[in-house]
Design a protein around this motif. Structure first.
Motif, PDB file in Angstrom:
ATOM      1  N   GLY A  29      16.599  -2.234 -10.454  1.00  0.00           N
ATOM      2  CA  GLY A  29      17.307  -1.948  -9.166  1.00  0.00           C
ATOM      3  C   GLY A  29      16.647  -2.423  -7.960  1.00  0.00           C
ATOM      4  O   GLY A  29      15.350  -2.652  -8.049  1.00  0.00           O
ATOM      5  N   TYR A  30      17.156  -2.510  -6.949  1.00  0.00           N
ATOM      6  CA  TYR A  30      16.528  -2.792  -5.560  1.00  0.00           C
ATOM      7  C   TYR A  30      15.588  -1.688  -5.030  1.00  0.00           C
ATOM      8  O   TYR A  30      14.564  -2.077  -4.726  1.00  0.00           O
ATOM      9  N   LEU A  31      15.945  -0.446  -5.543  1.00  0.00           N
ATOM     10  CA  LEU A  31      15.102   0.534  -5.047  1.00  0.00           C
ATOM     11  C   LEU A  31      13.746   0.924  -5.838  1.00  0.00           C
ATOM     12  O   LEU A  31      13.151   1.690  -5.720  1.00  0.00           O
ATOM     13  N   SER A  32      13.664   0.202  -7.205  1.00  0.00           N
ATOM     14  CA  SER A  32      12.666   0.735  -8.118  1.00  0.00           C
ATOM     15  C   SER A  32      11.361   0.228  -7.830  1.00  0.00           C
ATOM     16  O   SER A  32      11.012  -0.971  -7.174  1.00  0.00           O
ATOM     17  N   ILE A  33      10.492   1.360  -7.746  1.00  0.00           N
ATOM     18  CA  ILE A  33       9.013   1.065  -7.407  1.00  0.00           C
ATOM     19  C   ILE A  33       8.555   0.036  -8.303  1.00  0.00           C
ATOM     20  O   ILE A  33       7.524  -0.743  -8.170  1.00  0.00           O
ATOM     21  N   ILE A  93       4.669  15.435  -3.622  1.00  0.00           N
ATOM     22  CA  ILE A  93       5.211  14.466  -2.353  1.00  0.00           C
ATOM     23  C   ILE A  93       3.822  14.442  -1.372  1.00  0.00           C
ATOM     24  O   ILE A  93       3.238  15.393  -1.284  1.00  0.00           O
ATOM     25  N   ASP A  94       3.804  13.078  -0.876  1.00  0.00           N
ATOM     26  CA  ASP A  94       2.741  12.896  -0.132  1.00  0.00           C
ATOM     27  C   ASP A  94       3.129  13.127   1.474  1.00  0.00           C
ATOM     28  O   ASP A  94       4.136  13.165   1.668  1.00  0.00           O
ATOM     29  N   GLN A  95       2.238  13.109   2.349  1.00  0.00           N
ATOM     30  CA  GLN A  95       2.284  12.978   4.008  1.00  0.00           C
ATOM     31  C   GLN A  95       3.195  11.737   4.297  1.00  0.00           C
ATOM     32  O   GLN A  95       2.775  10.880   3.769  1.00  0.00           O
ATOM     33  N   TYR A  96       4.200  12.019   5.035  1.00  0.00           N
ATOM     34  CA  TYR A  96       4.934  10.880   5.605  1.00  0.00           C
ATOM     35  C   TYR A  96       4.186   9.940   6.243  1.00  0.00           C
ATOM     36  O   TYR A  96       3.378  10.273   7.135  1.00  0.00           O
ATOM     37  N   ASN A  97       3.996   8.660   5.781  1.00  0.00           N
ATOM     38  CA  ASN A  97       2.869   7.612   6.337  1.00  0.00           C
ATOM     39  C   ASN A  97       3.491   7.160   7.692  1.00  0.00           C
ATOM     40  O   ASN A  97       3.957   5.972   7.543  1.00  0.00           O
ATOM     41  N   ASP A  98       3.696   7.883   8.627  1.00  0.00           N
ATOM     42  CA  ASP A  98       4.079   7.704  10.028  1.00  0.00           C
ATOM     43  C   ASP A  98       3.468   6.139  10.620  1.00  0.00           C
ATOM     44  O   ASP A  98       4.177   5.093  10.668  1.00  0.00           O
ATOM     45  N   GLU A 109       0.882  -1.217  -0.031  1.00  0.00           N
ATOM     46  CA  GLU A 109       0.133  -0.279  -0.001  1.00  0.00           C
ATOM     47  C   GLU A 109       0.875   1.263  -0.012  1.00  0.00           C
ATOM     48  O   GLU A 109       0.531   2.283  -0.619  1.00  0.00           O
ATOM     49  N   LEU A 110       2.043   1.143   0.825  1.00  0.00           N
ATOM     50  CA  LEU A 110       2.922   2.343   0.686  1.00  0.00           C
ATOM     51  C   LEU A 110       3.495   2.505  -0.569  1.00  0.00           C
ATOM     52  O   LEU A 110       3.711   3.739  -1.027  1.00  0.00           O
ATOM     53  N   ILE A 111       4.015   1.566  -1.192  1.00  0.00           N
ATOM     54  CA  ILE A 111       4.588   1.652  -2.438  1.00  0.00           C
ATOM     55  C   ILE A 111       3.738   2.098  -3.451  1.00  0.00           C
ATOM     56  O   ILE A 111       4.309   2.920  -4.445  1.00  0.00           O
ATOM     57  N   LYS A 112       2.294   1.731  -3.512  1.00  0.00           N
ATOM     58  CA  LYS A 112       1.425   2.156  -4.453  1.00  0.00           C
ATOM     59  C   LYS A 112       1.204   3.717  -4.345  1.00  0.00           C
ATOM     60  O   LYS A 112       1.018   4.258  -5.042  1.00  0.00           O
ATOM     61  N   GLU A 113       1.136   4.145  -2.901  1.00  0.00           N
ATOM     62  CA  GLU A 113       1.138   5.706  -2.689  1.00  0.00           C
ATOM     63  C   GLU A 113       1.971   6.184  -3.606  1.00  0.00           C
ATOM     64  O   GLU A 113       1.736   7.392  -3.963  1.00  0.00           O
ATOM     65  N   ARG A 162      11.260   9.002  -1.571  1.00  0.00           N
ATOM     66  CA  ARG A 162      10.775  10.346  -1.157  1.00  0.00           C
ATOM     67  C   ARG A 162      12.179  11.210  -0.829  1.00  0.00           C
ATOM     68  O   ARG A 162      12.033  12.475  -1.265  1.00  0.00           O
ATOM     69  N   MET A 163      13.150  10.725  -0.665  1.00  0.00           N
ATOM     70  CA  MET A 163      14.543  11.491  -0.433  1.00  0.00           C
ATOM     71  C   MET A 163      14.638  12.077  -1.863  1.00  0.00           C
ATOM     72  O   MET A 163      14.959  13.169  -1.849  1.00  0.00           O
TER      73      MET A 163
END
Lengths: 195, 220
Positions: free
Chosen positions: B31-35, A20-25, A8-12, A80-81
């Motif tokens: 890569g490892y970090l690719s969505i 950029i979205d809210q950081y999902n704490d 779900e996080l990745i889909k976001e 995000r970075m």
């Protein structure tokens, strides 16, 4: 099923590649809890494998799930970075408050450090040829003329030019300004160039 | 058509020069970090378990047992299948998902353009690359190649057309990205040819943030 929350996080991230979205704490906390649980179960079963060899396969399945969770969280943070890096180039060193609150504390700390490093680097540029630094975020497109006509899109307030003149930037007012002074404001969406 | 192809390829070259950032993104794709890669590896593939798995009964929704017995077939995510397959000895044998099977391969080889890849498999090519090695007759790889070759004309049409909603509909996720990139490049190539003034514009992320904020305000 394993590692479903993390998807779900990745889909976001996948849904909004440009903002950029809210950081999902909350979700990060839940995932880390899941990982702790998996680790504990694995510890128990790994200790029990001396009596029951077939448990070893189960341990391997859970271990894959742990690695998967780790990979997804790292990918989330990394992506995000990359966006936060773009924020520095597009919004400037000072983030507007509504963007600021989308970042977590650690991310904001990273942003400040990145911003500081970038500023330090830009100041060091061109010292050998007598310049005191070059602003790399300026002139991203080749400048065509010294002065351009701009339309103000939001109520911004006073803008002091390099020669000391003060311009009042009110919504829907038109100005004829030096390109170098207004291109940052154009990139921040405060002014719009009129062709 | 040939000229079009050439100009497209040329555009892609120019594109790499203008937007080196995008090129960097594409190398990250494996890569490892690719969505994208993470999303591809969440797709489910049918697998046959070769060993008993105690306490893993929940992987099979139809089984009532706590343990998973050897020999039963379950659909599990690709990442789990890959990692269990690579153990020594392998814990599972991976079978082909249905769109890579014989019957679908025949359809794809007959006329790949008639297939709606968006519905059948969002990540058709990427998932195909993963499962191709589990195909005994190794026909999947050839099918992938052939499919892309047949669909290239369609892709080109989608990137040139102004009616993007209809032409983009049957494309898979990666094809959509390619088509969007191609049409962006085409546009920037044309403006470059005209040598027009390039007006200074708002930064991408700033503009998108503002748009979304406006949408949120309207919803309230």
């Amino acid at each position: 099923m394993f590692a479903e929350k993390v998807i779900e996080l990745i889909k976001e991230v996948d849904r909004n590649p440009d903002t950029i979205d809210q950081y999902n704490d909350e979700k990060i906390r839940q995932i880390i809890e899941e990982m702790h649980l998996l680790f504990k179960l694995n510890m128990n079963d790994a200790n029990a494998t001396t009596e029951n060899r077939s448990l070893w396969t189960t341990v391997q399945v859970r271990h894959s799930a742990l690695e998967r969770n780790k990979r997804c969280i790292l990918a989330y943070l990394y992506n995000r970075m990359k966006k936060i890096k773009t924020l520095r180039w597009e919004f400037g060193a000072v983030l507007p408050p509504d963007i600021r609150e989308l970042l977590s504390d650690d991310e904001y700390q990273w942003f400040s450090k990145y911003s500081g490093n970038l500023a330090l680097y830009m100041r060091s540029l061109g010292q050998d040829i007598g310049y005191s630094g070059i602003d790399l975020t300026e002139n991203l497109k080749p400048p065509k003329s010294l002065f351009i006509e701009v339309l103000c899109v939001v109520d911004y307030g006073k803008l002091e030019l390099e020669d000391g003149d003060v311009v009042m930037l009110k919504k829907n007012s038109r100005h004829y300004l030096p390109t170098s002074e207004c291109q940052t404001l154009i990139r921040q969406g405060i002014l719009k160039q009129i062709m | 058509m040939v000229i079009n192809c050439q100009s497209l390829i040329q555009n892609l070259k120019i594109n790499n020069r203008i937007f080196p950032k995008q090129k960097q993104m594409s190398t990250e794709n494996s890569g490892y970090l690719s969505i994208t890669d993470i999303l591809v590896t969440t797709e489910k593939v049918p697998c046959k378990f070769l060993h008993d798995l105690p306490k893993m009964g929940f992987l099979d929704p139809s089984a009532a047992d706590v343990d998973l017995k050897a020999g039963c077939s379950v659909e599990i995510p690709l990442w789990l299948a890959e990692s269990l397959y690579s153990r020594r000895p392998p814990l599972v044998s991976v079978e082909l998902p249905k769109i890579y099977k014989e019957s679908y391969r025949e359809i794809l080889n007959a006329d790949a353009c008639a297939v709606d890849l968006h519905k059948l498999g969002q990540h058709f090519y990427e998932l195909g690359c993963y499962v191709a090695k589990h195909d005994i007759k190794s026909e999947v790889a050839a099918t992938l190649n052939n499919t892309y070759r047949q669909r290239f004309r369609m892709l080109l049409a989608a990137s040139m057309s102004s009616d993007s909603i209809n032409t983009m509909q049957p494309l898979s996720a990666s094809e959509r990205i390619q088509a969007a990139d191609a049409s962006n490049t085409e546009r920037s190539f044309l403006t470059w040819l005209q040598r027009g003034d390039t007006p200074l514009t708002t930064a991408n992320m700033v503009a998108n943030h503002r748009k979304r904020k406006r949408a949120e305000m309207e919803m309230l």
